[in-house]
Design a protein around this motif. Structure first.
Motif, PDB file in Angstrom:
ATOM      1  N   VAL A 188       0.868  -1.180   0.000  1.00 28.28           N
ATOM      2  CA  VAL A 188       0.000   0.000   0.000  1.00 28.28           C
ATOM      3  C   VAL A 188       0.901   1.225   0.000  1.00 28.28           C
ATOM      4  CG1 VAL A 188      -1.809   1.268   1.229  1.00 28.28           C
ATOM      5  CG2 VAL A 188      -1.785  -1.254   1.273  1.00 28.28           C
ATOM      6  N   ILE A 189       0.765   2.036  -1.041  1.00 29.25           N
ATOM      7  CA  ILE A 189       1.603   3.227  -1.175  1.00 29.25           C
ATOM      8  C   ILE A 189       0.721   4.456  -1.040  1.00 29.25           C
ATOM      9  CG2 ILE A 189       3.143   4.529  -2.681  1.00 29.25           C
ATOM     10  CD1 ILE A 189       3.907   1.786  -3.934  1.00 29.25           C
ATOM     11  N   THR A 190       0.961   5.213   0.023  1.00 29.82           N
ATOM     12  CA  THR A 190       0.193   6.428   0.263  1.00 29.82           C
ATOM     13  C   THR A 190       0.950   7.631  -0.274  1.00 29.82           C
ATOM     14  OG1 THR A 190       1.126   6.648   2.483  1.00 29.82           O
ATOM     15  CG2 THR A 190      -0.970   5.477   2.291  1.00 29.82           C
ATOM     16  N   ASP A 243       5.188   5.435   2.110  1.00 27.99           N
ATOM     17  CA  ASP A 243       4.609   6.766   1.946  1.00 27.99           C
ATOM     18  C   ASP A 243       5.516   7.556   1.013  1.00 27.99           C
ATOM     19  OD1 ASP A 243       2.752   8.882   2.396  1.00 27.99           O
ATOM     20  OD2 ASP A 243       4.203   9.790   3.763  1.00 27.99           O
ATOM     21  N   TRP A 244       5.003   7.858  -0.156  1.00 29.63           N
ATOM     22  CA  TRP A 244       5.765   8.630  -1.133  1.00 29.63           C
ATOM     23  C   TRP A 244       5.378  10.096  -1.003  1.00 29.63           C
ATOM     24  CZ3 TRP A 244       5.207   5.390  -6.290  1.00 29.63           C
ATOM     25  CH2 TRP A 244       5.915   4.195  -6.153  1.00 29.63           C
ATOM     26  N   GLN A 245       6.350  10.895  -0.569  1.00 30.00           N
ATOM     27  CA  GLN A 245       6.136  12.335  -0.460  1.00 30.00           C
ATOM     28  C   GLN A 245       6.290  12.941  -1.852  1.00 30.00           C
ATOM     29  OE1 GLN A 245       5.267  14.029   2.423  1.00 30.00           O
ATOM     30  NE2 GLN A 245       5.052  11.972   3.259  1.00 30.00           N
ATOM     31  N   LEU A 246       5.165  13.281  -2.455  1.00 35.54           N
ATOM     32  CA  LEU A 246       5.148  13.832  -3.807  1.00 35.54           C
ATOM     33  C   LEU A 246       4.316  15.100  -3.816  1.00 35.54           C
ATOM     34  CD1 LEU A 246       4.321  10.495  -5.624  1.00 35.54           C
ATOM     35  CD2 LEU A 246       6.469  11.741  -5.865  1.00 35.54           C
ATOM     36  N   GLU A 247       4.733  16.057  -4.613  1.00 37.40           N
ATOM     37  CA  GLU A 247       3.966  17.279  -4.768  1.00 37.40           C
ATOM     38  C   GLU A 247       2.597  16.945  -5.359  1.00 37.40           C
ATOM     39  OE1 GLU A 247       4.397  21.590  -7.020  1.00 37.40           O
ATOM     40  OE2 GLU A 247       6.101  20.212  -6.993  1.00 37.40           O
ATOM     41  N   ASP A 248       1.568  17.619  -4.879  1.00 35.11           N
ATOM     42  CA  ASP A 248       0.206  17.404  -5.372  1.00 35.11           C
ATOM     43  C   ASP A 248       0.029  18.165  -6.692  1.00 35.11           C
ATOM     44  OD1 ASP A 248      -2.512  17.087  -5.796  1.00 35.11           O
ATOM     45  OD2 ASP A 248      -3.086  17.699  -3.769  1.00 35.11           O
ATOM     46  N   PRO A 249      -0.369  17.482  -7.775  1.00 30.87           N
ATOM     47  CA  PRO A 249      -0.542  18.158  -9.052  1.00 30.87           C
ATOM     48  C   PRO A 249      -1.855  18.932  -9.177  1.00 30.87           C
ATOM     49  CG  PRO A 249      -0.985  15.829  -9.318  1.00 30.87           C
ATOM     50  CD  PRO A 249      -0.523  16.025  -7.892  1.00 30.87           C
TER      51      PRO A 249
END
Length: 136
Positions: A80-82, A99-105
């Protein structure tokens, strides 16, 4: 983990990051991985800039629809990748959580979504290597 690993991507609206990640995983792994994506508060449609950015690399996510996160989806997944869903994602023993810290598009144009798309590609390729799934 079974012979065919299952991966669930979760973000708040299931309209950008998780849809792009699911698109990359389907494109790179084919039928070797079961792919799911969901959102804690799903939006009305997939982000048009995410659709356009993925189309630029030959991946069509235009037919995808945001889906609500369910306990069943989490239980049925090995990984599970949040991506910014916070505490909305249920936790079950025996699951692998990332938990992948990614900018919200959300609200961004395609120019701003491209780097997010490319970062997701790298993370998906890394995940496939960890799962020992060959990429196509």
């Amino acid at each position: 983990m079974s012979d065919k690993p299952s991966v669930l991507f979760v973000c708040v609206h299931n309209a950008g990051r998780s849809q792009m990640a699911a698109g990359w995983l389907r494109a790179l792994a084919g039928d070797a991985v079961e792919v799911r994506s969901a959102g804690s508060l799903p939006g009305d449609q997939v982000n048009p800039a995410a659709v356009e950015a993925m189309a630029e690399v030959g991946i069509d996510i235009s037919a995808q629809r945001p889906t609500v996160l369910t306990t069943d989806a989490v239980e049925a997944s090995d990984v599970v990748i949040t991506m910014g869903c916070g505490d909305a994602c249920p936790v079950f023993p025996g699951k692998r959580y990332l938990d992948w810290q990614l900018e919200d598009p959300a609200g961004k144009g395609v120019e701003s979504v491209r780097p997010i798309r490319d970062e997701i590609e790298g993370r998906v390729r890394g995940l496939l290597a960890e799962l020992e799934v060959p990429t196509s």
